[in-house]
Write a protein that holds these residues in place. Structure first.
Motif: not given
Length: 161
Positions: A74-80, A101-108, A110-113
């Motif tokens: 609906r709004c385009g904001i990242q959720v995962a 991958m820690y530097p990549r997902f720690a910058a967000t 949102v839940p990361t899988h």
């Protein structure tokens, strides 16, 4: 271990990963006593030395991982954030990918899988090992695509009521 110009052996201990990554302290706690034991054994043969430096290392990844940002419809904001870890099937392999991958997902926020390779003889029976690594770690689970996407859709619905 490397040789020095003076002919001595230099032991350098590197701990893989970013110092802020959740598993870094665990790796350090396991590696430090081993490193000291190795140096102690070498010193018993060749005499005293300086303690080995313990440094954070950042090994270069051996390949490229596909990363997919899942936006709210609906709004385009990242959720995962989804990281496709082809070949990863157990917790150790997932932890290796999480470390890289820690530097990549720690910058967000949102839940990361991490999602391993599809397992099964046909699309109707596919399953994959999946592990949530951010913002909290969860155990590795084996899920069908439908089971996993229900979770992702719940994140989207929860983000935008």
């Amino acid at each position: 271990m490397t040789g020095t110009a003076s002919g001595q052996t230099c032991v350098v201990t590197e701990i893989a990963g970013d110092e802020h990554e959740p598993m870094f302290a665990t790796r350090r706690a396991l590696l430090e006593p081993l490193s000291m034991a190795i140096v102690g054994a070498l010193e018993s043969i060749g005499g005293p030395s300086r303690p080995p430096p313990l440094t954070a290392g950042s090994p270069v990844p051996a390949g490229v991982l596909r990363v997919e940002e899942v936006p709210c419809t609906r709004c385009g904001i990242q959720v995962a954030l989804l990281v496709f870890a082809e070949g990863a099937t157990d917790r150790g392999q997932f932890e290796d990918v999480a470390r890289l991958m820690y530097p990549r997902f720690a910058a967000t926020t949102v839940p990361t899988h991490l999602i391993g390779s599809a397992l099964g003889p046909s699309p109707e029976t596919y399953r994959a090992a999946i592990m949530q690594v951010w913002p909290q770690r969860a155990p590795v689970e084996t899920l069908t695509p439908a089971q996993f996407w229900r979770r992702i859709h719940a994140l989207i619905r929860g983000h935008f009521p």
